[in-house]
Design an enzyme around this catalytic site. Structure first.
Site, PDB file in Angstrom:
ATOM      1  N   HIS A  17       0.843  -1.206   0.000  1.00 28.68           N
ATOM      2  CA  HIS A  17       0.000   0.000   0.000  1.00 28.68           C
ATOM      3  C   HIS A  17       0.878   1.256   0.000  1.00 28.68           C
ATOM      4  CE1 HIS A  17      -3.124  -2.657   2.212  1.00 28.68           C
ATOM      5  NE2 HIS A  17      -3.654  -2.395   1.033  1.00 28.68           N
ATOM      6  N   LYS A  41     -16.454  -7.322   5.778  1.00 28.41           N
ATOM      7  CA  LYS A  41     -15.103  -7.864   5.565  1.00 28.41           C
ATOM      8  C   LYS A  41     -14.509  -8.422   6.856  1.00 28.41           C
ATOM      9  CE  LYS A  41     -13.545  -6.210   1.265  1.00 28.41           C
ATOM     10  NZ  LYS A  41     -12.349  -6.041   0.465  1.00 28.41           N
ATOM     11  N   ARG A  90      -1.743  -5.729  -8.739  1.00 30.18           N
ATOM     12  CA  ARG A  90      -0.606  -6.593  -8.429  1.00 30.18           C
ATOM     13  C   ARG A  90      -0.386  -7.648  -9.480  1.00 30.18           C
ATOM     14  NH1 ARG A  90      -3.150  -7.371  -2.680  1.00 30.18           N
ATOM     15  NH2 ARG A  90      -4.865  -6.832  -4.058  1.00 30.18           N
ATOM     16  N   SER A 128      -2.924  -7.831   2.794  1.00 33.15           N
ATOM     17  CA  SER A 128      -3.127  -7.774   4.252  1.00 33.15           C
ATOM     18  C   SER A 128      -3.479  -9.138   4.826  1.00 33.15           C
ATOM     19  CB  SER A 128      -4.240  -6.772   4.584  1.00 33.15           C
ATOM     20  OG  SER A 128      -3.931  -5.505   4.059  1.00 33.15           O
TER      21      SER A 128
HETATM   22  P1  ADP Z   1      -9.649  -4.022  -0.772  1.00 30.80           P
HETATM   23  O1  ADP Z   1     -10.178  -4.855   0.330  1.00 30.80           O
HETATM   24  O2  ADP Z   1     -10.552  -2.975  -1.308  1.00 30.80           O
HETATM   25  O3  ADP Z   1      -8.912  -4.808  -1.843  1.00 30.80           O
HETATM   26  P2  ADP Z   1      -7.092  -3.367   0.263  1.00 30.80           P
HETATM   27  O4  ADP Z   1      -6.789  -2.565   1.432  1.00 30.80           O
HETATM   28  O5  ADP Z   1      -6.691  -4.798   0.304  1.00 30.80           O
HETATM   29  O6  ADP Z   1      -8.592  -3.146  -0.059  1.00 30.80           O
HETATM   30  O7  ADP Z   1      -6.412  -2.726  -0.989  1.00 30.80           O
HETATM   31  C1  ADP Z   1      -6.636  -1.399  -1.366  1.00 30.80           C
HETATM   32  C2  ADP Z   1      -5.984  -1.164  -2.683  1.00 30.80           C
HETATM   33  O8  ADP Z   1      -4.584  -1.389  -2.555  1.00 30.80           O
HETATM   34  C3  ADP Z   1      -6.449  -2.106  -3.800  1.00 30.80           C
HETATM   35  O9  ADP Z   1      -6.435  -1.370  -5.005  1.00 30.80           O
HETATM   36  C4  ADP Z   1      -5.392  -3.160  -3.840  1.00 30.80           C
HETATM   37  O10 ADP Z   1      -5.269  -3.715  -5.130  1.00 30.80           O
HETATM   38  C5  ADP Z   1      -4.167  -2.348  -3.490  1.00 30.80           C
HETATM   39  N1  ADP Z   1      -3.107  -3.170  -2.906  1.00 30.80           N
HETATM   40  C6  ADP Z   1      -3.170  -3.973  -1.833  1.00 30.80           C
HETATM   41  N2  ADP Z   1      -1.984  -4.583  -1.606  1.00 30.80           N
HETATM   42  C7  ADP Z   1      -1.142  -4.152  -2.594  1.00 30.80           C
HETATM   43  C8  ADP Z   1       0.209  -4.446  -2.949  1.00 30.80           C
HETATM   44  N3  ADP Z   1       0.953  -5.325  -2.279  1.00 30.80           N
HETATM   45  N4  ADP Z   1       0.713  -3.811  -4.006  1.00 30.80           N
HETATM   46  C9  ADP Z   1      -0.043  -2.959  -4.720  1.00 30.80           C
HETATM   47  N5  ADP Z   1      -1.312  -2.652  -4.460  1.00 30.80           N
HETATM   48  C10 ADP Z   1      -1.875  -3.246  -3.425  1.00 30.80           C
END
Ligand code: ADP
Length: 159
Positions: A17, A41, A90, A128
């Site tokens: 992130h 979630k 990703r 996460s």
């Molecule tokens: P959601 O539950 O909406 O997927 P997340 O918090 O997991 O929310 O992710 C928010 C955003 O960050 C999404 O666009 C996700 O693709 C991106 N994201 C999460 N982890 C990574 C990572 N390791 N690298 C790049 N983008 C990421």
């Protein structure tokens, strides 16, 4: 001023992130991180805890703000006056869902733009959920999250 919103669950924020946030700050004048309050979630951390962690680890970025929202993302983006939505991509597996969401959001708004950013390759496998699973079984998560987040995950899982 070009304001963008980076929405997500951030349960918790990871180095992946943060990579996306840094890239977004280079492109936009203001980056608002919008933490979703969606209880479906079943997050490990409360919205307040997630926001506090994000605030702490982004404190050096002067153009980053942390907020939370519920309801439709496009309505929130409109309220903020954001010109675009940031999402991280990703792998191909992210693509189909993200593509669908971006098109739906464009359709139901006045054409809001979704900007996809790709993280450093070393974060393409990171999310996460993996961090929480690793920590649950005593794995080392120090390479995947900032030190404060590592401490909070460990503390939460002890409870
Ligand atoms: P959601 O539950 O909406 O997927 P997340 O918090 O997991 O929310 O992710 C928010 C955003 O960050 C999404 O666009 C996700 O693709 C991106 N994201 C999460 N982890 C990574 C990572 N390791 N690298 C790049 N983008 C990421």
């Amino acid at each position: 001023m070009r304001r963008v919103i980076y929405p997500g669950t951030f349960d918790p924020i990871t180095n992946g992130h943060l990579d996306i946030i840094e890239r977004a700050t280079a492109l936009f004048d203001n980056v608002t991180i919008g933490v979703t309050t969606n209880p479906a979630k079943n997050p490990l951390f409360t919205v307040e805890e997630r926001m506090a962690m994000i605030r702490h680890v982004t404190q050096d970025y002067k153009t980053v703000q942390v907020d939370s929202f519920s309801g439709l993302l496009v309505d929130y983006a409109k309220r903020l006056g954001a010109c675009a939505i940031i999402r991280g991509l990703r792998a191909i597996s992210d693509f189909e869902y993200e593509f669908q969401m971006a098109l739906v959001n464009r359709k139901i708004s006045d054409g809001i733009v979704t900007v996809f950013l790709m993280p450093n390759e070393k974060y393409t496998y990171l999310n996460s959920t993996i961090v929480k699973e690793l920590a649950t079984f005593g794995g080392d998560i120090s390479r995947f999250v900032p030190p404060l987040v590592e401490a909070q995950v460990k503390q939460k899982l002890r409870k």
